[in-house]
Design a protein around this motif. Structure first.
Motif, PDB file in Angstrom:
ATOM      1  N   GLU A   1      -5.232  -2.115  -7.901  1.00  0.00           N
ATOM      2  CA  GLU A   1      -4.505  -0.965  -8.447  1.00  0.00           C
ATOM      3  C   GLU A   1      -4.004  -1.267  -9.857  1.00  0.00           C
TER       4      GLU A   1
ATOM      5  N   LYS B   1      -9.485   1.925  -0.943  1.00  0.00           N
ATOM      6  CA  LYS B   1      -9.163   2.490   0.382  1.00  0.00           C
ATOM      7  C   LYS B   1      -9.765   1.640   1.491  1.00  0.00           C
ATOM      8  N   GLU B   2     -10.997   1.199   1.307  1.00  0.00           N
ATOM      9  CA  GLU B   2     -11.643   0.341   2.311  1.00  0.00           C
ATOM     10  C   GLU B   2     -10.865  -0.958   2.489  1.00  0.00           C
TER      11      GLU B   2
ATOM     12  N   ASN C   1     -13.341   8.657 -11.087  1.00  0.00           N
ATOM     13  CA  ASN C   1     -13.715   7.307 -10.671  1.00  0.00           C
ATOM     14  C   ASN C   1     -14.355   6.530 -11.815  1.00  0.00           C
TER      15      ASN C   1
ATOM     16  N   SER D   1      -7.718  -1.458   1.837  1.00  0.00           N
ATOM     17  CA  SER D   1      -6.397  -1.136   2.403  1.00  0.00           C
ATOM     18  C   SER D   1      -6.447  -0.954   3.913  1.00  0.00           C
ATOM     19  N   LYS D   2      -7.560  -0.478   4.411  1.00  0.00           N
ATOM     20  CA  LYS D   2      -7.688  -0.197   5.854  1.00  0.00           C
ATOM     21  C   LYS D   2      -7.986  -1.445   6.682  1.00  0.00           C
TER      22      LYS D   2
ATOM     23  N   ILE E   1     -11.883   3.911  -6.308  1.00  0.00           N
ATOM     24  CA  ILE E   1     -10.817   4.303  -5.370  1.00  0.00           C
ATOM     25  C   ILE E   1     -11.272   4.109  -3.922  1.00  0.00           C
ATOM     26  N   GLN E   2     -12.509   4.441  -3.635  1.00  0.00           N
ATOM     27  CA  GLN E   2     -13.025   4.275  -2.268  1.00  0.00           C
ATOM     28  C   GLN E   2     -12.982   2.808  -1.836  1.00  0.00           C
TER      29      GLN E   2
ATOM     30  N   VAL F   1      -5.194  -5.723  -2.883  1.00  0.00           N
ATOM     31  CA  VAL F   1      -5.174  -4.277  -3.110  1.00  0.00           C
ATOM     32  C   VAL F   1      -4.300  -3.950  -4.316  1.00  0.00           C
TER      33      VAL F   1
ATOM     34  N   ASN G   1       0.816  -1.212   0.000  1.00  0.00           N
ATOM     35  CA  ASN G   1       0.000   0.000   0.000  1.00  0.00           C
ATOM     36  C   ASN G   1       0.854   1.269   0.000  1.00  0.00           C
TER      37      ASN G   1
ATOM     38  N   ASP H   1       3.057   5.760  -3.176  1.00  0.00           N
ATOM     39  CA  ASP H   1       3.706   6.908  -2.529  1.00  0.00           C
ATOM     40  C   ASP H   1       5.181   6.968  -2.893  1.00  0.00           C
TER      41      ASP H   1
END
Length: 170
Positions: free
Chosen positions: A70, A50-51, A39, A53-54, A46-47, A66, A5, A9
């Motif tokens: 991507e 993110k869900e 989107n 990933s968390k 994307i949401q 994840v 994840n 970055d």
């Protein structure tokens, strides 16, 4: 070891996409990279990524799932539709244990859920897998066709699958 994840970055921080530009075949990359993504341009919301990933599960590490989401988005944007449908099939194979089964065929046939979700899972199993198998297992022929956006766009029903994974593991 870098968690999956964090790849984006690090890629951004090091400007790795600029390093790879000379290597990219512009015939394949038909959409400009500078385009602001919406989107609706993506295969996986994307949401939803993110869900996923968390989620911190003691039983399942979702980092590969994840990353596949991507990569599906990246391939979908670049119109690499063979890669998209192969990744759809790979995700189906990958997530079956989350539902308590060894294969997605077992999930589609035996997962206890409402009929509409069961129908979605069966459609994913029957349709997307057959399309992927056509690109994975058919040897070269004298004439070929390439997949299109329409043929590989299982994005809405994949979102139902990924949403159920979020619900189960949340």
């Amino acid at each position: 070891i870098i968690p999956s994840n964090k790849f984006k970055d690090i890629e951004t921080d090091l400007n790795l996409s600029d390093c790879l530009k000379p290597l990219v075949n512009h015939k394949i990359q038909s959409r400009p990279q500078s385009k602001k993504m919406k989107n609706s341009d993506l295969f996986v919301d994307i949401q939803r990524i993110k869900e996923l990933s968390k989620i911190t599960s003691k039983r399942y590490d979702l980092s590969r799932l994840v990353r596949m989401c991507e990569e599906i988005n990246d391939n979908f944007l670049r119109e690499n539709y063979i890669s998209v449908i192969v990744l759809v099939r790979t995700i189906l194979n990958h997530v079956a244990p989350i539902f308590g089964f060894k294969s997605f065929l077992e999930v589609a046939n035996n997962y206890k859920c409402e009929k509409s979700l069961k129908d979605i899972f069966q459609h994913l199993e029957n349709s997307s897998r057959k399309i992927a198998d056509g690109y994975l297992h058919v040897p070269v022929r004298d004439k070929e066709i390439l997949p299109t956006y329409t043929q590989v766009n299982f994005s809405q029903i994949m979102d139902s699958l990924l949403g159920e994974i979020v619900r189960i593991l949340k």
